[in-house]
Design a protein around this motif. Structure first.
Motif, short mmCIF file in Angstrom:
data_model
loop_
_atom_site.label_atom_id
_atom_site.label_comp_id
_atom_site.label_asym_id
_atom_site.label_seq_id
_atom_site.Cartn_x
_atom_site.Cartn_y
_atom_site.Cartn_z
N VAL A 63 22.39 52.51 51.59
CA VAL A 63 22.58 52.80 50.16
C VAL A 63 22.53 54.31 49.98
CG1 VAL A 63 21.73 52.46 47.81
CG2 VAL A 63 21.54 50.60 49.48
N GLY A 64 23.48 54.83 49.23
CA GLY A 64 23.52 56.26 48.96
C GLY A 64 22.96 56.59 47.59
N GLY A 65 22.41 57.78 47.48
CA GLY A 65 21.86 58.18 46.19
C GLY A 65 21.61 59.66 46.12
N GLU A 66 21.36 60.12 44.90
CA GLU A 66 21.09 61.54 44.68
C GLU A 66 19.85 61.74 43.82
OE1 GLU A 66 23.52 65.56 43.26
OE2 GLU A 66 24.51 63.61 43.28
N GLY A 67 19.80 61.10 42.68
CA GLY A 67 18.65 61.25 41.81
C GLY A 67 17.47 60.42 42.26
N PHE B 93 15.58 53.35 44.85
CA PHE B 93 16.22 52.05 45.10
C PHE B 93 16.65 51.96 46.56
CE2 PHE B 93 19.94 49.39 45.52
CZ PHE B 93 19.62 48.25 44.80
N ALA B 94 17.29 53.01 47.06
CA ALA B 94 17.75 53.01 48.45
C ALA B 94 16.58 52.85 49.42
CB ALA B 94 18.51 54.30 48.75
N ALA B 95 15.47 53.51 49.12
CA ALA B 95 14.30 53.42 50.00
C ALA B 95 13.71 52.03 50.01
CB ALA B 95 13.26 54.44 49.56
N ARG B 96 13.73 51.37 48.86
CA ARG B 96 13.12 50.04 48.74
C ARG B 96 14.02 48.93 49.25
NH1 ARG B 96 12.00 52.43 43.78
NH2 ARG B 96 13.65 51.18 42.78
N ARG B 97 15.33 49.12 49.14
CA ARG B 97 16.26 48.03 49.43
C ARG B 97 17.18 48.28 50.61
NH1 ARG B 97 17.25 45.23 44.31
NH2 ARG B 97 19.10 44.29 45.24
N GLY B 98 17.51 49.53 50.88
CA GLY B 98 18.53 49.82 51.88
C GLY B 98 18.02 49.72 53.31
N ASP B 99 18.97 49.48 54.21
CA ASP B 99 18.67 49.54 55.64
C ASP B 99 18.79 50.97 56.15
OD1 ASP B 99 18.34 46.65 56.24
OD2 ASP B 99 20.41 46.57 55.53
N GLY B 100 19.06 51.87 55.28
CA GLY B 100 19.15 53.29 55.54
C GLY B 100 19.55 53.97 54.25
N VAL B 101 19.38 55.28 54.20
CA VAL B 101 19.67 56.04 52.99
C VAL B 101 20.69 57.12 53.32
CG1 VAL B 101 18.74 57.44 51.12
CG2 VAL B 101 17.33 55.65 52.16
N LEU B 102 21.75 57.17 52.51
CA LEU B 102 22.76 58.21 52.64
C LEU B 102 22.48 59.29 51.60
CD1 LEU B 102 25.90 55.88 52.79
CD2 LEU B 102 25.00 57.22 54.69
N LEU B 103 22.14 60.49 52.06
CA LEU B 103 21.95 61.59 51.14
C LEU B 103 23.29 62.24 50.82
CD1 LEU B 103 18.70 63.34 52.46
CD2 LEU B 103 18.95 61.53 50.75
N THR B 104 23.38 62.84 49.66
CA THR B 104 24.61 63.50 49.26
C THR B 104 24.84 64.78 50.05
OG1 THR B 104 25.87 64.28 47.33
CG2 THR B 104 23.54 64.88 47.43
N ALA B 105 26.05 65.25 50.07
CA ALA B 105 26.37 66.49 50.77
C ALA B 105 25.95 67.70 49.94
CB ALA B 105 27.86 66.55 51.06
N GLY B 106 25.88 68.85 50.60
CA GLY B 106 25.60 70.09 49.90
C GLY B 106 24.16 70.31 49.52
N LEU B 107 23.22 69.62 50.19
CA LEU B 107 21.81 69.81 49.89
C LEU B 107 21.22 70.96 50.70
CD1 LEU B 107 20.44 66.15 49.79
CD2 LEU B 107 21.17 67.57 47.86
N ILE C 273 26.80 51.78 50.39
CA ILE C 273 27.31 51.60 49.03
C ILE C 273 26.55 52.53 48.10
CG2 ILE C 273 28.02 49.21 49.41
CD1 ILE C 273 25.45 48.35 47.91
N GLY C 274 27.15 52.80 46.94
CA GLY C 274 26.50 53.66 45.97
C GLY C 274 27.28 53.69 44.67
N HIS C 275 26.81 54.54 43.75
CA HIS C 275 27.39 54.58 42.40
C HIS C 275 28.83 55.10 42.39
CE1 HIS C 275 23.42 53.81 40.83
NE2 HIS C 275 22.95 54.96 41.27
#
Length: 298
Positions: free
Chosen positions: A159-163, A169-183, A95-97
């Motif tokens: 949890v997905g995030g960019e900023g 938040f994703a690091a503290r709460r998520g069971d994994g982190v989804l990074l945005t594309a194009g990095l 999930i994410g913004h």
């Protein structure tokens, strides 16, 4: 260095009717994951996920990500619970913004996306855990809601995030982190460092990290990746995406793994002419190189 999970991304730029062939090709090639996006106003993420799961037997299917302003939390809980019961151990959901411009287009843009994400994450986790939830927040208002058919066992929620705030938040709460594309690679490294530090601050180990990787093969691969990088607004960077032979692609994936990435979702260019062929290339040519590197300790 461990071998990261290797997957393929089915972009919303591709027609939905192509999904079955790509899903079965990805599984046939031995890929670990098939990733789908819920982009406005193209594919519905859980509709395509349920189809891909039904057409295959073993491959994991991820949705990165479900935009929380767009989806009623009760409906998301019901749909995820059903998928987890129908296809246990094969569903990866995040999930994410969501893209704020798109959220504005459909009239659901939140004044405080972080507040909404925090409320949604908490309520969704409790519902998926089978709890009866009453919640009166700034955005979510839930009165004695309980799933009749909750998933069996704990459901991981990415949890997905960019900023920095979203990644924290994703690091503290998520069971994994989804990074945005194009990095670019240095952007991935910086994100992994931030995730590692934020998780450590709350006594957690670094959670799994999923990153899309723009990739092309064939005689015009470099030109296609360059055009894709421009589409992502990164025309001034030379470390976004990879093109070339299996060794070059495997080396890029290995570098990402060293940074902390645990899953690489190969992201084709929007003009990829042979998606099933790319799946076979990854499974037959790239994976053996990664496996050999891990065995040799490189």
């Amino acid at each position: 260095m461990g071998i990261p999970a290797l997957g393929i991304t089915f972009l919303p730029a591709f027609a939905p009717e192509q999904l079955r062939e790509v899903a079965t090709a990805a599984e046939g090639a031995g890929l670990d994951e098939l990733w789908l996006w819920e982009d406005c106003f193209r594919h519905g993420g859980l509709v395509t996920a349920s189809s891909a799961l039904a057409w295959t037997d073993d491959i994991k299917v991820g949705v990165g990500l479900l935009p929380v302003p767009l989806r009623n939390v009760g409906v998301t809980a019901m749909e995820l619970a059903s998928l987890h019961r129908l296809f246990p151990g094969r569903v990866i959901a995040g999930i994410g913004h969501g893209v704020q411009h798109w959220m504005g287009q459909v009239g659901v843009k939140a004044a405080s996306p972080m507040t909404l994400l925090g409320e949604y994450d908490s309520v969704l986790r409790d519902l998926l855990a089978g709890e009866e939830v009453t919640f009166d927040g700034e955005y979510l208002h839930i009165d004695a809601v309980k799933l009749n058919w909750p998933p069996e066992g704990r459901v991981p929620l990415l949890v997905g995030g960019e900023g920095p705030r979203s990644l924290g938040f994703a690091a503290r709460r998520g069971d994994g982190v989804l990074l945005t594309a194009g990095l670019g690679e240095d952007e991935v490294a910086a994100a992994c460092d931030l995730i590692r530090a934020e998780a450590a601050d709350v006594g957690r180990t670094m959670p799994p990290v999923v990153v899309p990787l723009i990739t092309a093969i064939g005689p015009d691969a470099a030109e296609r990746v360059a055009a894709e990088v421009v589409r992502w607004g990164k025309s001034d960077r030379d470390d976004v995406g990879v093109s070339g032979d299996a060794e070059t692609i495997a080396a890029t994936i290995a570098r990402l793994a060293e940074m902390g990435v645990t899953s690489v979702a190969i992201q084709p260019t929007e003009d990829e002419p042979d998606l099933p062929g790319l799946c076979r290339f990854l499974g037959e040519r790239v994976r053996p190189i990664l496996s050999g590197s891990a065995r040799s300790g490189r």
